[in-house]
Design a protein around this motif. Structure first.
Motif, PDB file in Angstrom:
ATOM      1  N   PHE A 242       3.311   4.617   5.937  1.00 46.60           N
ATOM      2  CA  PHE A 242       3.183   3.682   7.049  1.00 46.60           C
ATOM      3  C   PHE A 242       1.909   4.017   7.816  1.00 46.60           C
ATOM      4  N   VAL A 243       1.076   3.017   8.066  1.00 46.98           N
ATOM      5  CA  VAL A 243      -0.083   3.209   8.935  1.00 46.98           C
ATOM      6  C   VAL A 243       0.131   2.367  10.185  1.00 46.98           C
ATOM      7  N   LEU A 244      -0.141   2.992  11.340  1.00 49.39           N
ATOM      8  CA  LEU A 244       0.017   2.317  12.629  1.00 49.39           C
ATOM      9  C   LEU A 244      -1.318   2.378  13.356  1.00 49.39           C
ATOM     10  N   ALA A 245      -1.859   1.228  13.672  1.00 52.84           N
ATOM     11  CA  ALA A 245      -3.158   1.165  14.340  1.00 52.84           C
ATOM     12  C   ALA A 245      -3.017   0.377  15.631  1.00 52.84           C
ATOM     13  N   ALA A 254       1.527  -1.352   8.906  1.00 52.04           N
ATOM     14  CA  ALA A 254       1.565  -1.752   7.492  1.00 52.04           C
ATOM     15  C   ALA A 254       2.327  -0.686   6.727  1.00 52.04           C
ATOM     16  N   GLY A 255       3.262  -1.113   5.915  1.00 49.94           N
ATOM     17  CA  GLY A 255       4.073  -0.179   5.143  1.00 49.94           C
ATOM     18  C   GLY A 255       3.942  -0.443   3.658  1.00 49.94           C
ATOM     19  N   ARG A 256       3.996   0.602   2.894  1.00 51.92           N
ATOM     20  CA  ARG A 256       3.942   0.477   1.429  1.00 51.92           C
ATOM     21  C   ARG A 256       4.885   1.506   0.825  1.00 51.92           C
ATOM     22  N   SER A 257       5.672   1.058  -0.150  1.00 49.42           N
ATOM     23  CA  SER A 257       6.636   1.937  -0.802  1.00 49.42           C
ATOM     24  C   SER A 257       6.494   1.812  -2.309  1.00 49.42           C
ATOM     25  N   SER A 258       6.575   2.940  -2.991  1.00 44.68           N
ATOM     26  CA  SER A 258       6.507   2.929  -4.452  1.00 44.68           C
ATOM     27  C   SER A 258       7.857   3.224  -5.081  1.00 44.68           C
ATOM     28  N   ASN A 263      12.926   0.396   1.267  1.00 41.40           N
ATOM     29  CA  ASN A 263      12.543  -1.009   1.375  1.00 41.40           C
ATOM     30  C   ASN A 263      11.784  -1.193   2.686  1.00 41.40           C
ATOM     31  N   VAL A 264      10.441  -1.244   2.600  1.00 40.79           N
ATOM     32  CA  VAL A 264       9.651  -1.288   3.833  1.00 40.79           C
ATOM     33  C   VAL A 264       9.833  -2.599   4.571  1.00 40.79           C
ATOM     34  N   ALA A 265      10.147  -3.664   3.868  1.00 38.05           N
ATOM     35  CA  ALA A 265      10.409  -4.935   4.560  1.00 38.05           C
ATOM     36  C   ALA A 265      11.650  -4.808   5.434  1.00 38.05           C
ATOM     37  N   GLU A 266      12.663  -4.128   4.908  1.00 26.89           N
ATOM     38  CA  GLU A 266      13.884  -3.930   5.668  1.00 26.89           C
ATOM     39  C   GLU A 266      13.628  -3.033   6.881  1.00 26.89           C
ATOM     40  N   GLY A 278       8.208  -3.597  -1.475  1.00 28.20           N
ATOM     41  CA  GLY A 278       7.137  -2.646  -1.727  1.00 28.20           C
ATOM     42  C   GLY A 278       6.012  -2.680  -0.726  1.00 28.20           C
ATOM     43  N   ALA A 279       5.848  -3.776  -0.007  1.00 28.70           N
ATOM     44  CA  ALA A 279       4.747  -3.895   0.956  1.00 28.70           C
ATOM     45  C   ALA A 279       5.153  -4.857   2.055  1.00 28.70           C
ATOM     46  N   ALA A 280       4.945  -4.439   3.294  1.00 32.23           N
ATOM     47  CA  ALA A 280       5.325  -5.285   4.426  1.00 32.23           C
ATOM     48  C   ALA A 280       4.473  -4.908   5.630  1.00 32.23           C
ATOM     49  N   SER A 281       4.532  -5.729   6.674  1.00 32.59           N
ATOM     50  CA  SER A 281       3.738  -5.468   7.882  1.00 32.59           C
ATOM     51  C   SER A 281       4.473  -6.001   9.097  1.00 32.59           C
TER      52      SER A 281
END
Length: 879
Positions: A242-245, A254-258, A263-266, A278-281
């Motif tokens: 997770f990056v927080l700016a 912005a979150g990214r999961s492999s 579940n980054v969307a959740e 896998g990817a959400a913001s």
């Protein structure tokens, strides 16, 4: 030998161009001449089993007759391969997008154009040739184009590159994978933000998952936070990032999961965000980045599930060898189970690993008798059962190994292969070039419960759901496998229900039978059972098992195994799929061997190249499925099949096994095309020795239509549905040849009698049907027809080609049936005559009189019978 090669320090375009070239040169081997770039090295390491590439040490350059060079023309850039390019007898083909330079080699084929990527040139050739592409192939080619064109933004990009990408996207290229392996140029602002994020990154271990939280503040808005997140994910190789700016008056996340457990969307839904697993913001107005970090951590702790560990994906129990076992014995075990290596154990302790390469080397030097301990590797990389799969994957890449033992407290408890890891990453593992990546659209393809609900009867659906519930209670895994999965995906109703249990199949079958009040037949020696719901509907339940063949064409020997091995023992990829029935994963498809794609492309493909040698009956089965579904036997499979036929492998199979499969063909609606195909493949002579196919082909072609016509008239009923095609296949044969085939396949005396009666009578029947009505008595013709079995009538109708004569045949059958006497043997018994052959003789004579119109009423029948009996018995009556 043909080889395909590219330049050293191979990049994505070079690798992709090699894979594409192999589509045009399918017999050529892909050979890497030297070092690989980092992303290519990782891609090749992870996909080694699917790409099937060789290094220069594995190739005898003296045997090479053709070199296909891609992405280079410079002999100095292909390592030792450059030494053979100018040798006599070596043909060179070139595909390259670089301009010609001094010192470049020339070739008999030169495809050199200034496009953005070499693979573009090859994609154009593939498209022009009409060759099919798998999703992985399309993805690899897209990786090459994007890599060399900067995602189509470099100035060397041409419209041809863009058109190639468009074509590849239509063929299933996966941009998620492209993005995973390629980076994009960053702006100065992005670089500055990236640096600050990395300087303020904290690593957390949450429920066994590695989570990186990076935060930063900037006075100006910087675009591309998701791309920077991707970059950090690439740099750190962490499960979740997770990056927080904090920019202006907002905090952007912005979150990214492999991994599927996070579940980054959740997670970001808590902040009003969105995206996919896998990817959400998300964006938080008027927030403080430090406060939001702690709030985010709290949500992550609640949402992240423990990851898959080695214990979840490992195979167990493990096939092992002892240090004292001979090299030859170890090689036999590897061949039997399809393993490329085996752990060496002493007691419960793992002490080494022996690979197939070690065995081959020892055998080459005549040391098959030597003990394993002299050749095993004692430096074993192992993992504990609780190691996350992501770490197992990285360990495999770092050590370039294909399988790792799982060890707890020094004891071997399982083994994890590269295939197991790929299955967790991609959902399903395919053979070479055919991995389907698990993202977006592929998730819906993995679960087919809605297709099952649509195409299965309510009864079958309910039974499968119940089987899953019972398995859950027993802590087993249960799958429907084989024909049911195939037919459901084709949209066909299916009663071919075959359950595979990772557990005790017999116990599950007994529980299922008890729940439904069904009878259960148990076969303990095979670990199988049959749940009998009715005479028409039965379910086979089997413990997941492995079949191996002690010698070609032998009957299979059976051992308990895993689902993977159970499916691997099957005949074709389209029959080697399974679907999970356990409640939580109900409908999830398991497709290790790319059966679904072969189903979509209409291909019959074996799972390994000795398939027809091990079980020659698969030759007949391949033809049956090919013609039933209108498919094609895949090119390499057809090559294996023809070679097996050439080696006469069917001659080693018992007639009983051939007949069992042949009966399946003879009852099919497409039996005639199947038999024709068997003749084309030179199989006919093995199944019908002494029979000339081309004499019977015209009748076989029309037989199914003739059966339909007879059925519409109400004159075709038989319990032996295979018999009409058998009679048609033999009808031109000599009586002794036909009798020999009946004996070969152990037909009963009654069945053989029907075949021979048909052969004896059909010529006379045809001749009499063609005669004018006034030239032949109906009773004479009926007598000939009634001497023949009803199963021969479709053959007669197929020979009577013209519609008017077919109509005459129908009228004749009507007359025969309508003329059946009203009295029977009871009347003769009432007259006082004892039962015996006289009854049949009398009734047949009465039937002939009715057919010729001499007797019409019941009174006339009785009068004729009394006179007939008095005449043939000389007035001597009764008992």
């Amino acid at each position: 030998m043909e080889i395909i090669t590219t330049h050293t320090n191979t990049d994505m375009d070079g690798l992709a161009a090699m894979v594409a070239a192999q589509k045009l040169y399918p017999e050529a081997k892909m050979v890497l001449p030297g070092k690989l770039s980092r992303n290519v090295e990782e891609f090749v390491s992870l996909h080694k089993d699917t790409l099937n590439v060789y290094n220069i040490r594995q190739i005898d350059l003296g045997q090479v007759k053709r070199v296909v060079m891609v992405d280079t023309k410079n002999p100095r850039r292909v390592g030792k391969i450059g030494d053979i390019l100018s040798k006599p007898g070596v043909d060179v083909h070139i595909y390259d997008h670089h301009p010609w330079m001094e010192g470049d080699v020339r070739g008999s084929v030169e495809v050199v154009d200034p496009v953005g990527a070499t693979v573009t040139l090859l994609v154009e050739k593939i498209k022009e040739a009409g060759l099919s592409l798998t999703s992985l192939e399309a993805t690899i080619f897209a990786l090459g184009i994007y890599g060399d064109t900067g995602s189509l933004m470099f100035t060397n990009t041409t419209h041809r590159d863009a058109e190639a990408v468009s074509y590849l996207l239509k063929k299933g290229a996966n941009l998620a994978v492209v993005a995973e392996f390629l980076g994009r140029p960053m702006t100065d602002e992005q670089k500055k933000l990236l640096k600050e994020l990395l300087n303020n990154a904290d690593l957390h271990q949450i429920n066994g998952v590695k989570v990186l939280l990076a935060r930063a503040k900037t006075d100006e808005f910087v675009v591309g936070l998701s791309m920077i997140n991707h970059m950090i994910s690439e740099i750190e190789r962490i499960d979740v990032v997770f990056v927080l700016a904090e920019m202006d008056d907002r905090v952007h996340i912005a979150g990214r999961s492999s991994i599927p457990q996070a579940n980054v969307a959740e997670i970001l839904k808590h902040f009003g965000g969105g995206g996919h697993a896998g990817a959400a913001s998300a964006t938080v107005k008027n927030g403080n980045v430090e406060d939001i970090v702690w709030e985010l951590l709290d949500v992550i702790y609640k949402k992240v599930r423990p990851p898959l560990c080695a214990a979840d994906i490992m195979s167990s129990p493990v096939k092992t060898v002892t240090p004292e076992m001979s090299i030859a014995e170890a090689g036999t075990i590897m061949l039997r189970y399809g393993h490329t290596g085996l752990p060496v154990v002493k007691g419960d302790k793992l002490i080494g690993v022996i690979s197939r390469r070690d065995v081959e080397k020892a055998n080459h030097h005549g040391l098959g008798h030597a003990p394993v301990k002299g050749f095993m590797s004692v430096r074993v990389v192992s993992v504990p059962s609780d190691m996350p799969v992501s770490e197992v994957q990285q360990l495999m890449i770092n050590h370039d190994i294909g399988r790792v033992p799982v060890v707890d407290d020094g004891k071997l408890v399982g083994i994890v292969s590269r295939t197991d890891v790929l299955r967790t990453l991609h959902g399903e593992v395919q053979n070479r070039h055919k991995t389907i990546y698990n993202n977006g659209s592929q998730l819906t393809r993995r679960n087919i419960s809605w297709i099952m609900r649509k195409n299965l009867s309510p009864t079958v659906w309910g039974i499968l759901k119940q089987a899953g519930k019972i398995a859950d209670e027993m802590n087993y895994k249960v799958y429907a496998a084989g024909g049911l999965v195939r037919d459901v995906l084709l949209g066909h109703a299916s009663l071919d229900v075959d359950l595979v249990v990772e557990g005790d199949g017999i116990l599950l079958a007994e529980a299922l039978g008890e729940h439904h009040g069904a009878r259960v037949r148990v076969h303990k020696q095979f670990g199988t059972a049959e749940v009998v719901f009715s005479e028409e509907f039965k379910i086979d339940v089997a413990t997941a098992r492995l079949e191996f063949y002690a010698y070609p064409a032998a009957l299979p020997q059976v051992e308990s195994s895993s689902l993977h091995q159970d499916l691997y023992r099957r005949d074709f990829t389209i029959n080697a799929m399974a679907v999970c029935l356990n409640d939580k994963k109900f409908g999830n498809i398991v497709d290790f061997f790319n059966g679904r794609e072969d189903l979509e492309q209409g291909l019959i493909r074996v799972l390994h190249n000795l398939s027809f040698i091990e079980d020659p009956i698969r030759i007949l089965r391949a033809v049956r499925f090919e013609q039933r579904y209108g498919f094609k036997i895949e090119q390499q499979t057809l090559k294996f099949l023809k070679e097996a036929v050439r080696q006469s492998v069917l001659a080693r199979v018992t007639p009983e096994r051939i007949w069992e499969e042949l009966k399946h063909i003879l009852v099919e609606r497409e039996a005639a095309p199947m038999l024709r195909r068997l003749e084309e493949l030179k199989v006919w002579s093995f199944i019908f020795p002494g029979v000339n196919y081309w004499e019977v082909d015209p009748v076989l072609r029309d037989l199914s239509q003739s059966m339909d016509l007879l059925d519409s008239w109400g004159y075709f009923q038989t319990s032996e549905k295979w018999l009409p095609h058998l009679i048609a296949a033999l009808h031109w044969s000599d009586m002794e040849v036909a009798r020999g085939i009946c004996e070969r396949y152990h037909l009963s005396k009654r069945q053989t009698g029907k075949v021979l009666a048909a052969l004896k009578g059909w010529r006379e029947a045809i001749a009499m049907i063609w005669k004018a009505p006034e030239d032949v008595k109906t009773s004479q013709l009926a007598g000939v027809l009634l001497e023949m079995p009803r199963e021969s009538y479709p053959m007669l109708l197929a020979i009577l080609e013209e519609d008017w004569i077919k109509e005459r045949f129908r009228q004749l059958l009507n007359t025969i049936m309508d003329s059946k006497p009203t009295i029977n043997g009871k009347y003769i018994k009432k007259l006082g005559y004892p039962p015996g052959p006289l009854y049949r003789e009398t009734l047949d004579a009465l039937w002939r009189e009715r057919l010729d119109g001499n007797v019409r009423t019941e009174e006339e029948e009785q009068f004729f019978v009394r006179n007939y009996l008095s005449r043939v018995t000389g007035g001597e009556k009764k008992c």
